[in-house]
Design a protein around this motif. Structure first.
Motif, short mmCIF file in Angstrom:
data_model
loop_
_atom_site.label_atom_id
_atom_site.label_comp_id
_atom_site.label_asym_id
_atom_site.label_seq_id
_atom_site.Cartn_x
_atom_site.Cartn_y
_atom_site.Cartn_z
N VAL A 132 -71.53 -4.79 41.10
CA VAL A 132 -72.30 -3.46 40.59
C VAL A 132 -71.71 -2.59 41.35
CG1 VAL A 132 -74.17 -2.49 41.11
CG2 VAL A 132 -74.16 -4.24 39.68
N VAL A 133 -71.95 -3.43 42.95
CA VAL A 133 -71.17 -2.06 44.21
C VAL A 133 -69.67 -1.83 43.94
CG1 VAL A 133 -70.82 -2.53 46.64
CG2 VAL A 133 -73.46 -3.47 46.07
N SER A 134 -68.98 -3.01 43.61
CA SER A 134 -67.77 -2.09 43.52
C SER A 134 -67.51 -1.32 42.49
CB SER A 134 -66.61 -3.45 43.25
OG SER A 134 -66.89 -4.83 44.00
N ALA A 135 -68.24 -1.55 41.29
CA ALA A 135 -68.09 -0.90 40.32
C ALA A 135 -68.39 1.03 40.90
CB ALA A 135 -69.50 -1.00 39.08
N VAL A 136 -70.02 0.78 41.43
CA VAL A 136 -69.57 2.03 41.74
C VAL A 136 -69.61 3.62 43.00
CG1 VAL A 136 -71.66 3.68 42.73
CG2 VAL A 136 -72.12 1.53 41.19
N VAL A 137 -68.87 1.70 43.76
CA VAL A 137 -67.96 2.70 44.50
C VAL A 137 -66.19 3.10 43.71
CG1 VAL A 137 -66.66 1.85 46.85
CG2 VAL A 137 -69.08 1.28 46.73
N HIS A 171 -56.03 19.82 53.42
CA HIS A 171 -57.02 19.07 52.92
C HIS A 171 -56.31 17.99 52.30
CE1 HIS A 171 -58.96 18.89 48.62
NE2 HIS A 171 -59.79 18.65 49.32
N PHE A 172 -54.96 18.24 52.06
CA PHE A 172 -53.88 16.94 52.07
C PHE A 172 -54.59 15.98 52.78
CE2 PHE A 172 -50.86 14.51 50.38
CZ PHE A 172 -51.57 14.59 49.22
N VAL A 173 -53.81 15.89 53.76
CA VAL A 173 -53.91 15.52 55.01
C VAL A 173 -55.34 14.21 55.27
CG1 VAL A 173 -53.89 15.20 57.60
CG2 VAL A 173 -51.64 16.71 56.23
N SER A 174 -56.35 15.47 55.70
CA SER A 174 -57.05 14.64 55.89
C SER A 174 -57.96 13.87 54.16
CB SER A 174 -58.89 15.93 55.09
OG SER A 174 -60.00 15.86 55.60
N VAL A 175 -57.65 14.17 52.87
CA VAL A 175 -57.97 13.90 51.76
C VAL A 175 -57.29 11.57 51.73
CG1 VAL A 175 -57.69 13.20 49.38
CG2 VAL A 175 -58.49 15.46 50.43
N VAL A 176 -55.91 11.67 52.15
CA VAL A 176 -55.08 10.86 51.97
C VAL A 176 -55.59 10.29 53.35
CG1 VAL A 176 -52.46 9.69 53.31
CG2 VAL A 176 -52.76 11.47 51.83
N LEU A 177 -56.24 10.39 54.63
CA LEU A 177 -56.34 9.62 55.59
C LEU A 177 -57.77 9.07 55.52
CD1 LEU A 177 -56.37 11.43 58.91
CD2 LEU A 177 -54.77 9.66 58.38
N TYR A 178 -58.82 9.82 54.84
CA TYR A 178 -60.30 9.11 54.18
C TYR A 178 -60.13 7.92 52.56
CZ TYR A 178 -65.36 9.20 52.62
OH TYR A 178 -66.38 9.09 52.65
N TYR A 179 -59.59 8.95 51.84
CA TYR A 179 -59.30 7.40 50.55
C TYR A 179 -58.30 6.52 50.95
CZ TYR A 179 -62.02 10.61 47.72
OH TYR A 179 -62.61 11.56 47.25
N GLY A 180 -57.68 6.74 51.92
CA GLY A 180 -56.64 5.52 51.82
C GLY A 180 -57.24 4.25 52.77
N SER A 181 -58.28 4.58 53.75
CA SER A 181 -58.48 3.39 54.59
C SER A 181 -59.90 3.08 53.51
CB SER A 181 -59.18 3.88 56.50
OG SER A 181 -59.83 4.83 55.49
N ALA A 182 -60.53 3.91 52.89
CA ALA A 182 -62.01 3.62 52.68
C ALA A 182 -60.94 2.41 51.14
CB ALA A 182 -62.47 4.92 51.50
N VAL A 183 -60.13 2.84 50.94
CA VAL A 183 -59.75 2.80 49.08
C VAL A 183 -59.71 0.85 49.88
CG1 VAL A 183 -57.69 2.03 47.58
CG2 VAL A 183 -58.79 4.15 47.93
N PHE A 184 -58.53 0.93 50.64
CA PHE A 184 -58.40 -1.10 51.33
C PHE A 184 -59.36 -2.06 51.69
CE2 PHE A 184 -58.20 -4.04 55.24
CZ PHE A 184 -56.46 -4.05 54.61
N ILE A 185 -61.26 -1.10 52.28
CA ILE A 185 -61.99 -1.89 52.37
C ILE A 185 -62.50 -1.90 51.00
CG2 ILE A 185 -64.15 -1.67 53.37
CD1 ILE A 185 -61.99 -2.01 55.42
N TYR A 186 -63.03 -1.42 49.96
CA TYR A 186 -63.78 -1.38 48.66
C TYR A 186 -63.24 -1.94 47.49
CZ TYR A 186 -67.94 0.26 51.75
OH TYR A 186 -68.60 0.99 52.68
N LEU A 187 -62.01 -1.48 47.77
CA LEU A 187 -60.73 -1.82 46.43
C LEU A 187 -60.48 -3.10 46.41
CD1 LEU A 187 -61.47 1.75 44.84
CD2 LEU A 187 -62.86 -0.03 44.93
N HIS A 188 -59.80 -4.15 47.46
CA HIS A 188 -58.82 -4.94 47.55
C HIS A 188 -59.94 -6.43 46.93
CE1 HIS A 188 -60.24 -5.68 51.38
NE2 HIS A 188 -60.08 -6.20 51.30
N PRO A 189 -59.02 -7.06 46.43
CA PRO A 189 -59.58 -8.29 46.42
C PRO A 189 -60.74 -8.87 46.99
CG PRO A 189 -58.00 -8.80 45.15
CD PRO A 189 -57.93 -7.40 46.01
#
Length: 326
Positions: A198-203, A244-262
């Motif tokens: 559920v958490v992975s689906a929402v995030v 704006h694009f630099v901010s997006v890359v920094l934020y999303y890159g680290s968040a994806v690593f934490i929440y969306l890897h197995p």
């Protein structure tokens, strides 16, 4: 015996980064410096946009709220971390832990949708400049802002309830410096696969949907910019999007690593280090990125600095002597 005592502890124990006192002092100084820069930088950006009428546009409307959000974002995490660096027993109650997770998840999710709104603003400004002032009305901007916060609250409610409805009958030691989802799920003594799903689906929905929206917006922007014949025009268009694009890359890159890897192959130690990037470092870097890369922000800063110096020279200096040119 330590595990048994932790099991019956009245709350959770945050392990933080290290048990060595000298390193804890270093971490305290580092986090305190980061927090000070974060507060000052974001509040300066927010204030400059509010007092400068030239910056009362949709782009800076969202940027001002992004700065305010980053202040709230870092304030849900860093003060607790600073306190834990100074005390021996790093205990946090269940209620406080749940509140921190809810506040953190709300700010994190809201920031995703805020960045998506800013990408749409750049898309309209560059790809449809003739319709920009009509489409990006104040009503639409306020509606997008309210929608971002509403998505944040709904998502964080599901996130928090899914985790804290689990029984925590193992050690209450959280291998993290704040109450985050993955280390809390690792403490459950029951089957947490459904809750983790559920958490992975929402995030995952929040991250992937806003990422796709941002990528589509910027691909459209890139296509339009490449069609501009003037080199100066291309440079101006790129410069308005670069920060704006630099901010997006920094934020999303680290968040994806934490929440969306197995979850089976994850390391909480690595997660703990990487999570400092999007939860602590990015809120500090955002005002620096926008103020250093943005021409309008530089002008506003110089103008504000000139006003302050002029005020000081007028009210803080001795009056000139008679016969002396003032």
């Amino acid at each position: 015996m330590v595990e048994d005592n932790d099991t019956f502890a009245p709350g959770f124990i945050l392990l933080g980064f290290t048990n060595r006192e000298d390193l804890q002092v270093m971490c305290f100084v580092l986090f305190l410096a980061i927090y000070a820069v974060t507060l000052i930088g974001n509040l300066v950006v927010f204030t400059l946009i509010r007092i400068n009428s030239c910056l009362h546009t949709p782009m800076y409307f969202f940027l001002s709220h992004l700065s305010l959000l980053d202040v709230c974002y870092s304030s849900t995490i860093i003060p607790q971390a600073l306190w834990n660096f100074l005390v021996e027993k790093k205990v946090v109650s269940f209620v406080r832990c749940a509140t921190q997770l809810f506040s953190f998840a709300t700010c994190a999710t809201t920031e995703c949708y805020m960045l998506a709104a800013m990408a749409y603003d750049r898309y309209m400004a560059i790809c449809n400049p003739l319709l920009y002032s009509v489409v990006m009305s104040r009503r639409l901007c306020v509606g997008m802002l309210a929608g971002a916060y509403l998505a944040g609250v709904i998502s964080s409610t599901i996130h928090t309830v899914s985790i804290f409805r689990l029984p925590f009958c193992r050690s209450k030691r959280i291998n993290h410096f704040f109450c985050d989802g993955p280390p809390l799920l690792a403490l459950s003594c029951s089957d947490a696969h459904a809750n983790e799903a559920v958490v992975s689906a929402v995030v995952g929905f929040n991250i992937l949907s806003t990422t796709v929206f941002i990528l589509v917006s910027y691909l459209s922007v890139l296509s339009t910019v490449l069609q501009i014949r003037s080199a100066a025009g291309r440079h101006k268009a790129f410069s308005t999007c670069a920060s704006h694009f630099v901010s997006v890359v920094l934020y999303y890159g680290s968040a994806v690593f934490i929440y969306l890897h197995p979850g089976s192959g994850r390391s909480l130690e690595h997660d703990k280090v990487v999570s400092t990037l999007y939860s602590v470092v990015v809120p500090m870097l955002n005002p620096l990125i926008y103020s250093l890369r943005n021409t309008d922000m530089k002008k506003a800063m110089r103008k504000a600095k000139g006003r302050v110096l002029s005020s000081l020279s007028t009210h803080g200096s001795w009056p000139p002597c008679r016969g002396e040119k003032g």
